[in-house]
Design a protein around this motif. Structure first.
Motif, PDB file in Angstrom:
ATOM      1  N   GLU A 159      -9.485  15.168   0.829  1.00  0.00           N
ATOM      2  CA  GLU A 159     -10.489  15.453  -0.201  1.00  0.00           C
ATOM      3  C   GLU A 159     -11.508  14.305  -0.289  1.00  0.00           C
ATOM      4  O   GLU A 159     -11.256  13.199   0.190  1.00  0.00           O
ATOM      5  N   ILE A 160     -12.632  14.613  -0.910  1.00  0.00           N
ATOM      6  CA  ILE A 160     -13.693  13.615  -1.073  1.00  0.00           C
ATOM      7  C   ILE A 160     -13.277  12.519  -2.050  1.00  0.00           C
ATOM      8  O   ILE A 160     -13.458  11.328  -1.799  1.00  0.00           O
ATOM      9  N   GLN A 161     -12.748  12.906  -3.188  1.00  0.00           N
ATOM     10  CA  GLN A 161     -12.560  11.965  -4.293  1.00  0.00           C
ATOM     11  C   GLN A 161     -11.325  11.078  -4.153  1.00  0.00           C
ATOM     12  O   GLN A 161     -11.211  10.067  -4.840  1.00  0.00           O
ATOM     13  N   GLY A 162     -10.398  11.452  -3.280  1.00  0.00           N
ATOM     14  CA  GLY A 162      -9.233  10.608  -3.020  1.00  0.00           C
ATOM     15  C   GLY A 162      -8.307  10.436  -4.205  1.00  0.00           C
ATOM     16  O   GLY A 162      -7.720   9.371  -4.394  1.00  0.00           O
ATOM     17  N   LYS A 163      -8.132  11.495  -5.022  1.00  0.00           N
ATOM     18  CA  LYS A 163      -7.365  11.357  -6.248  1.00  0.00           C
ATOM     19  C   LYS A 163      -5.940  11.889  -6.152  1.00  0.00           C
ATOM     20  O   LYS A 163      -5.109  11.537  -6.987  1.00  0.00           O
ATOM     21  N   ASN A 164      -5.642  12.742  -5.163  1.00  0.00           N
ATOM     22  CA  ASN A 164      -4.308  13.332  -5.160  1.00  0.00           C
ATOM     23  C   ASN A 164      -3.245  12.318  -4.738  1.00  0.00           C
ATOM     24  O   ASN A 164      -3.538  11.291  -4.115  1.00  0.00           O
ATOM     25  N   PHE A 165      -2.014  12.603  -5.081  1.00  0.00           N
ATOM     26  CA  PHE A 165      -0.898  11.664  -4.933  1.00  0.00           C
ATOM     27  C   PHE A 165      -0.772  11.130  -3.507  1.00  0.00           C
ATOM     28  O   PHE A 165      -0.621   9.929  -3.295  1.00  0.00           O
ATOM     29  N   VAL A 166      -0.856  11.992  -2.527  1.00  0.00           N
ATOM     30  CA  VAL A 166      -0.646  11.573  -1.134  1.00  0.00           C
ATOM     31  C   VAL A 166      -1.764  10.659  -0.654  1.00  0.00           C
ATOM     32  O   VAL A 166      -1.511   9.621  -0.032  1.00  0.00           O
ATOM     33  N   VAL A 167      -3.000  11.024  -0.940  1.00  0.00           N
ATOM     34  CA  VAL A 167      -4.131  10.196  -0.507  1.00  0.00           C
ATOM     35  C   VAL A 167      -4.069   8.815  -1.160  1.00  0.00           C
ATOM     36  O   VAL A 167      -4.322   7.790  -0.514  1.00  0.00           O
ATOM     37  N   ARG A 168      -3.700   8.765  -2.434  1.00  0.00           N
ATOM     38  CA  ARG A 168      -3.575   7.466  -3.110  1.00  0.00           C
ATOM     39  C   ARG A 168      -2.424   6.651  -2.501  1.00  0.00           C
ATOM     40  O   ARG A 168      -2.527   5.428  -2.348  1.00  0.00           O
ATOM     41  N   MET A 169      -1.337   7.327  -2.163  1.00  0.00           N
ATOM     42  CA  MET A 169      -0.214   6.642  -1.518  1.00  0.00           C
ATOM     43  C   MET A 169      -0.636   6.033  -0.189  1.00  0.00           C
ATOM     44  O   MET A 169      -0.333   4.871   0.107  1.00  0.00           O
ATOM     45  N   ILE A 170      -1.338   6.817   0.627  1.00  0.00           N
ATOM     46  CA  ILE A 170      -1.778   6.328   1.939  1.00  0.00           C
ATOM     47  C   ILE A 170      -2.673   5.104   1.774  1.00  0.00           C
ATOM     48  O   ILE A 170      -2.541   4.109   2.490  1.00  0.00           O
ATOM     49  N   SER A 171      -3.584   5.175   0.821  1.00  0.00           N
ATOM     50  CA  SER A 171      -4.510   4.067   0.588  1.00  0.00           C
ATOM     51  C   SER A 171      -3.762   2.787   0.196  1.00  0.00           C
ATOM     52  O   SER A 171      -4.036   1.704   0.726  1.00  0.00           O
ATOM     53  N   LEU A 173      -0.454   2.075   0.625  1.00  0.00           N
ATOM     54  CA  LEU A 173       0.447   1.629   1.686  1.00  0.00           C
ATOM     55  C   LEU A 173      -0.318   0.963   2.825  1.00  0.00           C
ATOM     56  O   LEU A 173       0.154  -0.010   3.427  1.00  0.00           O
ATOM     57  N   ASN A 174      -1.487   1.480   3.113  1.00  0.00           N
ATOM     58  CA  ASN A 174      -2.310   0.902   4.179  1.00  0.00           C
ATOM     59  C   ASN A 174      -2.724  -0.535   3.858  1.00  0.00           C
ATOM     60  O   ASN A 174      -2.917  -1.355   4.754  1.00  0.00           O
ATOM     61  N   LYS A 175      -2.821  -0.840   2.562  1.00  0.00           N
ATOM     62  CA  LYS A 175      -3.173  -2.199   2.127  1.00  0.00           C
ATOM     63  C   LYS A 175      -1.946  -3.098   2.001  1.00  0.00           C
ATOM     64  O   LYS A 175      -2.073  -4.288   1.678  1.00  0.00           O
ATOM     65  N   GLY A 176      -0.774  -2.527   2.243  1.00  0.00           N
ATOM     66  CA  GLY A 176       0.454  -3.307   2.117  1.00  0.00           C
ATOM     67  C   GLY A 176       0.901  -3.510   0.691  1.00  0.00           C
ATOM     68  O   GLY A 176       1.719  -4.402   0.407  1.00  0.00           O
ATOM     69  N   LYS A 286      -7.750  16.472  11.318  1.00  0.00           N
ATOM     70  CA  LYS A 286      -8.718  15.381  11.248  1.00  0.00           C
ATOM     71  C   LYS A 286      -9.643  15.606  10.065  1.00  0.00           C
ATOM     72  O   LYS A 286     -10.167  16.689   9.856  1.00  0.00           O
ATOM     73  N   SER A 287      -9.846  14.551   9.296  1.00  0.00           N
ATOM     74  CA  SER A 287     -10.695  14.656   8.113  1.00  0.00           C
ATOM     75  C   SER A 287     -11.972  13.853   8.313  1.00  0.00           C
ATOM     76  O   SER A 287     -11.941  12.698   8.698  1.00  0.00           O
ATOM     77  N   ASN A 288     -13.089  14.485   8.032  1.00  0.00           N
ATOM     78  CA  ASN A 288     -14.368  13.775   8.075  1.00  0.00           C
ATOM     79  C   ASN A 288     -14.943  13.594   6.680  1.00  0.00           C
ATOM     80  O   ASN A 288     -16.121  13.326   6.506  1.00  0.00           O
ATOM     81  N   ILE A 289     -14.083  13.753   5.662  1.00  0.00           N
ATOM     82  CA  ILE A 289     -14.601  13.690   4.298  1.00  0.00           C
ATOM     83  C   ILE A 289     -14.031  12.520   3.504  1.00  0.00           C
ATOM     84  O   ILE A 289     -14.407  12.310   2.382  1.00  0.00           O
ATOM     85  N   ILE A 290     -13.103  11.752   4.097  1.00  0.00           N
ATOM     86  CA  ILE A 290     -12.554  10.651   3.331  1.00  0.00           C
ATOM     87  C   ILE A 290     -12.119   9.522   4.272  1.00  0.00           C
ATOM     88  O   ILE A 290     -11.655   9.785   5.380  1.00  0.00           O
ATOM     89  N   ASP A 291     -12.259   8.318   3.804  1.00  0.00           N
ATOM     90  CA  ASP A 291     -11.811   7.156   4.551  1.00  0.00           C
ATOM     91  C   ASP A 291     -10.683   6.507   3.767  1.00  0.00           C
ATOM     92  O   ASP A 291     -10.896   5.954   2.695  1.00  0.00           O
ATOM     93  N   TYR A 292      -9.457   6.587   4.289  1.00  0.00           N
ATOM     94  CA  TYR A 292      -8.321   6.046   3.564  1.00  0.00           C
ATOM     95  C   TYR A 292      -8.225   4.538   3.678  1.00  0.00           C
ATOM     96  O   TYR A 292      -7.346   3.929   3.084  1.00  0.00           O
ATOM     97  N   GLN A 293      -9.107   3.914   4.462  1.00  0.00           N
ATOM     98  CA  GLN A 293      -9.023   2.480   4.639  1.00  0.00           C
ATOM     99  C   GLN A 293      -9.479   1.740   3.388  1.00  0.00           C
ATOM    100  O   GLN A 293      -9.259   0.582   3.240  1.00  0.00           O
TER     101      GLN A 293
END
Length: 293
Positions: A159-171, A173-176, A286-293
């Motif tokens: 998703e664009i806004q990055g608010k759902n549980f999984v996207v927030r988790m990925i973000s 975890l990616n930052k450690g 593949k998602s072109n609408i959000i950057d989890y980094q």
């Protein structure tokens, strides 16, 4: 215009936009501008009526909502204005111009003492968000004969806004980052692509009424978070299991919630992925609408 989608920049709305015929679909948002979307305020009936009259869609997908549970508790009037009165405006316009309304609701209409829940179970929301969504369901039932009320839960995906549980988790975890996740909040996580495909199945079969659409497996938030880490190659040890009480949240959540999907499976042969399969499909997509980094 055949299809009109409110909340089109949100998780469910955008995934509907991505699958519906482009030349026959209008996306609408309010807070988040997006190329090709119109912007208007569902709290203002004149704006709602103007756009529905102009497009006269066959189907209105109403996914716009004030969904932050804590903010809904602190700002109940705004919560009601958007979730109840905004939905009431959509329902009135849908009735006036002969549109079918598809409303996205939630398992938060239940108290979370004895889930997962069937469509026929008696609602008993424990917070303002759940109360406002239940009131919206009642408004649709009162004003419209041609409707689908879709109850769903723990929806995840790109998703664009990055608010759902999984996207927030990925973000995180990616930052450690170390994350505390409740082990006693239980539900049925729902892959958004399965959700929108099943909604379209219901439409194709001319169904009306209330339907649960959710994942098929009951799982706690901590274990679900661990599956996210496993799927995306992160360290499970970053995730700390705690109780909801230890989170010191000011707003009650339904703890044992989730939804039973026997009805939709039997009536339209819906196929829903469990969390392992759903997360794997999300990773492959593949998602072109959000950057989890």
């Amino acid at each position: 215009m055949e299809y009109f989608v409110t909340g089109a920049s949100g998780l469910i709305g955008l995934n509907l936009i991505n699958i519906l015929p482009k030349l026959k679909t209008r996306g609408a948002s309010y807070l988040h501008s997006h190329p090709g979307f119109i912007q208007f305020d569902i709290r203002k009936y004149k704006e709602v009526e103007f756009h529905i009259r102009n497009d006269t869609p066959q189907v209105i997908f109403h996914s716009a909502a004030f969904a932050n549970v804590d903010e809904c508790e602190d700002n109940y009037q705004e919560c009601l204005d958007i979730n109840f009165f905004g939905t009431l405006n959509i329902a009135k316009a849908a009735k006036k111009y002969g549109s079918k309304i598809v409303f996205l609701s939630t398992d938060y209409v239940f108290n979370g003492k004895s889930g997962p829940y069937y469509e026929e179970d008696v609602p008993d929301p424990v917070n303002n968000y759940g109360k406002s969504k239940l009131a919206a369901e009642h408004a649709i039932q009162e004003y419209c004969n041609n409707y689908l009320i879709i109850r769903t839960t723990i929806v995840y995906g790109h998703e664009i806004q990055g608010k759902n549980f999984v996207v927030r988790m990925i973000s995180q975890l990616n930052k450690g980052c170390k994350i505390s996740v409740p082990i006693d909040q239980i539900g049925t996580p729902t892959y958004v692509v399965d959700l929108v495909n099943t909604i379209l199945l219901l439409l194709a079969n001319n169904k009306n009424g209330i339907y649960n659409i959710a994942g098929p497996e009951l799982i706690d938030r901590y274990l679900f978070a661990c599956l996210v880490a496993d799927t995306y190659g992160y360290d499970r040890n970053l995730i700390n299991p705690i109780s909801t009480a230890e989170l010191n949240q000011n707003v009650r959540r339904p703890l044992r919630a989730g939804l039973v999907i026997d009805k939709v499976k039997s009536e339209v042969n819906a196929s829903m992925n469990g969390p392992i399969e759903g997360l794997s499909l999300m990773k492959q997509q593949k998602s072109n609408i959000i950057d989890y980094q």
